[in-house]
Design a protein around this motif. Structure first.
Motif, PDB file in Angstrom:
ATOM      1  N   LEU A  25       0.836  -1.198   0.000  1.00  0.00           N
ATOM      2  CA  LEU A  25       0.000   0.000   0.000  1.00  0.00           C
ATOM      3  C   LEU A  25       0.869   1.245   0.000  1.00  0.00           C
ATOM      4  O   LEU A  25       2.012   1.222   0.470  1.00  0.00           O
ATOM      5  CB  LEU A  25      -0.918   0.009   1.219  1.00  0.00           C
ATOM      6  N   GLU A  26       0.324   2.346  -0.493  1.00  0.00           N
ATOM      7  CA  GLU A  26       1.111   3.571  -0.636  1.00  0.00           C
ATOM      8  C   GLU A  26       1.565   4.147   0.697  1.00  0.00           C
ATOM      9  O   GLU A  26       2.495   4.955   0.733  1.00  0.00           O
ATOM     10  CB  GLU A  26       0.326   4.629  -1.409  1.00  0.00           C
ATOM     11  N   ASP A  27       0.937   3.732   1.814  1.00  0.00           N
ATOM     12  CA  ASP A  27       1.374   4.227   3.123  1.00  0.00           C
ATOM     13  C   ASP A  27       2.511   3.386   3.704  1.00  0.00           C
ATOM     14  O   ASP A  27       2.958   3.623   4.829  1.00  0.00           O
ATOM     15  CB  ASP A  27       0.205   4.273   4.104  1.00  0.00           C
ATOM     16  N   GLY A  28       2.998   2.378   2.935  1.00  0.00           N
ATOM     17  CA  GLY A  28       4.133   1.572   3.367  1.00  0.00           C
ATOM     18  C   GLY A  28       3.770   0.223   3.948  1.00  0.00           C
ATOM     19  O   GLY A  28       4.666  -0.612   4.172  1.00  0.00           O
ATOM     20  N   ALA A  64      -7.580  -6.452   8.491  1.00  0.00           N
ATOM     21  CA  ALA A  64      -6.578  -5.415   8.776  1.00  0.00           C
ATOM     22  C   ALA A  64      -6.471  -4.433   7.610  1.00  0.00           C
ATOM     23  O   ALA A  64      -6.380  -3.215   7.825  1.00  0.00           O
ATOM     24  CB  ALA A  64      -5.223  -6.063   9.052  1.00  0.00           C
ATOM     25  N   ILE A  65      -6.488  -4.958   6.382  1.00  0.00           N
ATOM     26  CA  ILE A  65      -6.411  -4.081   5.205  1.00  0.00           C
ATOM     27  C   ILE A  65      -7.611  -3.141   5.169  1.00  0.00           C
ATOM     28  O   ILE A  65      -7.471  -1.934   4.932  1.00  0.00           O
ATOM     29  CB  ILE A  65      -6.343  -4.918   3.911  1.00  0.00           C
ATOM     30  N   THR A  66      -8.802  -3.680   5.427  1.00  0.00           N
ATOM     31  CA  THR A  66     -10.014  -2.870   5.408  1.00  0.00           C
ATOM     32  C   THR A  66      -9.973  -1.784   6.483  1.00  0.00           C
ATOM     33  O   THR A  66     -10.383  -0.640   6.249  1.00  0.00           O
ATOM     34  CB  THR A  66     -11.254  -3.757   5.596  1.00  0.00           C
ATOM     35  N   LYS A  67      -9.468  -2.114   7.644  1.00  0.00           N
ATOM     36  CA  LYS A  67      -9.360  -1.110   8.716  1.00  0.00           C
ATOM     37  C   LYS A  67      -8.434   0.030   8.304  1.00  0.00           C
ATOM     38  O   LYS A  67      -8.701   1.201   8.594  1.00  0.00           O
ATOM     39  CB  LYS A  67      -8.858  -1.771  10.002  1.00  0.00           C
ATOM     40  N   ILE A  68      -7.358  -0.304   7.627  1.00  0.00           N
ATOM     41  CA  ILE A  68      -6.433   0.741   7.142  1.00  0.00           C
ATOM     42  C   ILE A  68      -7.142   1.637   6.132  1.00  0.00           C
ATOM     43  O   ILE A  68      -7.050   2.866   6.201  1.00  0.00           O
ATOM     44  CB  ILE A  68      -5.182   0.091   6.514  1.00  0.00           C
ATOM     45  N   LEU A  69      -7.879   1.026   5.208  1.00  0.00           N
ATOM     46  CA  LEU A  69      -8.573   1.807   4.180  1.00  0.00           C
ATOM     47  C   LEU A  69      -9.687   2.653   4.790  1.00  0.00           C
ATOM     48  O   LEU A  69      -9.940   3.772   4.341  1.00  0.00           O
ATOM     49  CB  LEU A  69      -9.131   0.877   3.102  1.00  0.00           C
ATOM     50  N   ARG A  70     -10.341   2.147   5.811  1.00  0.00           N
ATOM     51  CA  ARG A  70     -11.394   2.925   6.474  1.00  0.00           C
ATOM     52  C   ARG A  70     -10.806   4.083   7.275  1.00  0.00           C
ATOM     53  O   ARG A  70     -11.414   5.144   7.405  1.00  0.00           O
ATOM     54  CB  ARG A  70     -12.219   2.032   7.405  1.00  0.00           C
ATOM     55  N   GLU A  71      -9.634   3.886   7.808  1.00  0.00           N
ATOM     56  CA  GLU A  71      -9.000   4.930   8.621  1.00  0.00           C
ATOM     57  C   GLU A  71      -8.337   5.996   7.743  1.00  0.00           C
ATOM     58  O   GLU A  71      -8.487   7.196   7.982  1.00  0.00           O
ATOM     59  CB  GLU A  71      -7.954   4.299   9.537  1.00  0.00           C
ATOM     60  N   ASP A  72      -7.612   5.548   6.730  1.00  0.00           N
ATOM     61  CA  ASP A  72      -6.798   6.474   5.931  1.00  0.00           C
ATOM     62  C   ASP A  72      -7.350   6.734   4.539  1.00  0.00           C
ATOM     63  O   ASP A  72      -6.821   7.570   3.813  1.00  0.00           O
ATOM     64  CB  ASP A  72      -5.367   5.925   5.815  1.00  0.00           C
ATOM     65  N   GLY A  73      -8.403   6.010   4.154  1.00  0.00           N
ATOM     66  CA  GLY A  73      -8.994   6.183   2.835  1.00  0.00           C
ATOM     67  C   GLY A  73      -8.404   5.221   1.816  1.00  0.00           C
ATOM     68  O   GLY A  73      -7.333   4.636   2.017  1.00  0.00           O
ATOM     69  N   CYS A  74      -9.137   5.052   0.702  1.00  0.00           N
ATOM     70  CA  CYS A  74      -8.642   4.195  -0.374  1.00  0.00           C
ATOM     71  C   CYS A  74      -7.340   4.773  -0.915  1.00  0.00           C
ATOM     72  O   CYS A  74      -7.152   5.992  -0.938  1.00  0.00           O
ATOM     73  CB  CYS A  74      -9.679   4.086  -1.488  1.00  0.00           C
ATOM     74  N   MET A  75      -6.446   3.906  -1.341  1.00  0.00           N
ATOM     75  CA  MET A  75      -5.108   4.373  -1.735  1.00  0.00           C
ATOM     76  C   MET A  75      -4.527   3.504  -2.828  1.00  0.00           C
ATOM     77  O   MET A  75      -5.039   2.416  -3.134  1.00  0.00           O
ATOM     78  CB  MET A  75      -4.180   4.375  -0.517  1.00  0.00           C
ATOM     79  N   GLY A  76      -3.454   3.994  -3.410  1.00  0.00           N
ATOM     80  CA  GLY A  76      -2.749   3.230  -4.415  1.00  0.00           C
ATOM     81  C   GLY A  76      -2.101   1.999  -3.808  1.00  0.00           C
ATOM     82  O   GLY A  76      -1.686   2.002  -2.640  1.00  0.00           O
TER      83      GLY A  76
END
Length: 359
Positions: free
Chosen positions: A7-10, A115-127
């Motif tokens: 993910l783009e956030d590392g 875990a992936i979904t929680k990241i996307l819900r917290e930080d938004g959809c990403m590259g």
């Protein structure tokens, strides 16, 4: 073979490769549907995206091509917790993995989709990137992921030629912005004579065929990118022909009449989104797939009024246009599989067309 979701956030998730073995960059989003993975895969609105399925087991009933919403899957990548390598279904025609290989779509399984979904819900959809290369270099990859955008989406998914589905009822012109087959089925089973037009067809050609009603379909990408189409939709708005629009079509009609849209943090994707009809107070469960929304404060008060809102986040889910026979919704009344609560909107569209024709 090992595979990696970056993910783009590392964040990096290690899993196993299935489907095609290739490296792709995409926009990573999540879908909360419990069934209907083939319908999700073949929905053109997912063009350019890698979809995380929150339901943990995918592929258990195989692939039934009759259920497909278009002639091919549109995902850039498919991300699941567990892939069923063997399916059980009397309608099954092939396994999901073979289907993905056939269409050159990579998948990754064995990753923590919660875990992936929680990241996307917290930080938004990403590259993101799906790769089988264990020697990836984050310093080189992350800038590419942050820069990724889905572009030319409607041009990619729309049909190239006009097609006709005969019926003995009202003539409907359907503008294919990335239409799902079930929109056509929903009209056909009500007897409509449906002509489906490529997305960049001129308003003059559509109106020249003298339809009783016009439908604007769902589709992928940023609605503001569709500048040529918006100009033609404004001409359709200026006519007196009844119009019914879904999803991207709903957004484009709003842009054509002076409203604005914005990208959502993570969007609505799944078969369990509650929407409220403001006229009756009734709440319906709807199927949705969108990452953009109309900005409430931007709607010209003399042009349209909000008809539906999302119960969860109060975003706009529908508009009725004043002094016009035009209704648009953000959700999918043609959903299949999924809740059928709002299928009545097609019946209302039929009644409006018949009323206009007899006026």
């Amino acid at each position: 073979m090992n595979a990696f979701l970056i993910l783009e956030d590392g964040h990096v998730f290690k899993g196993k490769s299935f489907g095609a073995q290739k490296e792709v960059i995409c926009e990573v989003v999540f879908n909360t549907s419990m069934t209907g993975y083939l319908e999700v895969l073949t929905d053109p609105s997912y063009q350019g995206q890698g979809v995380v399925m929150t339901y943990p087991l995918i592929g258990n009933y195989g692939v039934c091509l009759e259920d497909a919403e278009s002639d091919r899957p549109w995902h850039s990548a498919f991300i699941v917790r567990e892939i069923s390598r063997m399916s059980s279904n009397f309608r099954r025609e092939e396994e999901l993995e073979a289907y993905l290989k056939e269409h050159d779509i990579p998948g990754i399984c064995g990753v923590d989709t919660r875990a992936i979904t929680k990241i996307l819900r917290e930080d938004g959809c990403m590259g993101g990137m799906v790769t089988t290369n264990p020697d990836y270099n984050l310093d080189e990859i992350l800038p590419k992921l942050k820069a990724y955008r889905v572009t030319n989406a409607v041009k990619t998914v729309t049909r190239k030629e006009k097609t006709h589905v005969a019926g003995d009822g009202p003539k409907v012109a359907l503008l294919d912005l990335g239409t799902k087959k079930n929109i056509i089925r929903s009209l056909s089973k009500r007897g409509c004579d449906v002509t489906v037009y490529p997305a960049f067809t001129s308003a003059e050609e559509i109106l020249g065929d003298q339809p009783d009603g016009i439908m604007l379909s769902n589709g992928p990408g940023d609605p503001k990118e569709c500048t040529e189409i918006i100009k033609e939709i404004k001409k359709l708005y200026d006519s007196d022909v009844p119009i019914f629009a879904i999803c991207l079509g709903h957004q484009l009609m709003a842009l054509a009449t002076g409203a604005d849209t914005e990208k959502m943090r993570w969007g609505h994707r799944g078969g369990n989104h509650p929407v409220k009809d403001l006229a009756t107070g009734r709440v319906y469960i709807s199927s949705q797939n969108h990452g953009y929304v109309i900005k409430n404060e931007s709607i010209p008060k003399d042009v349209a009024e909000v008809s539906f809102i999302n119960v969860n986040d109060r975003t706009i889910e529908g508009l009725n246009y004043k002094n016009k026979k035009i209704r648009t919704v953000q959700f999918h009344p043609e959903a299949c599989p999924g809740p059928q609560d709002t299928a009545y909107l097609f019946d209302e569209f039929l009644d409006v067309m018949k009323g206009a024709k007899n006026a």
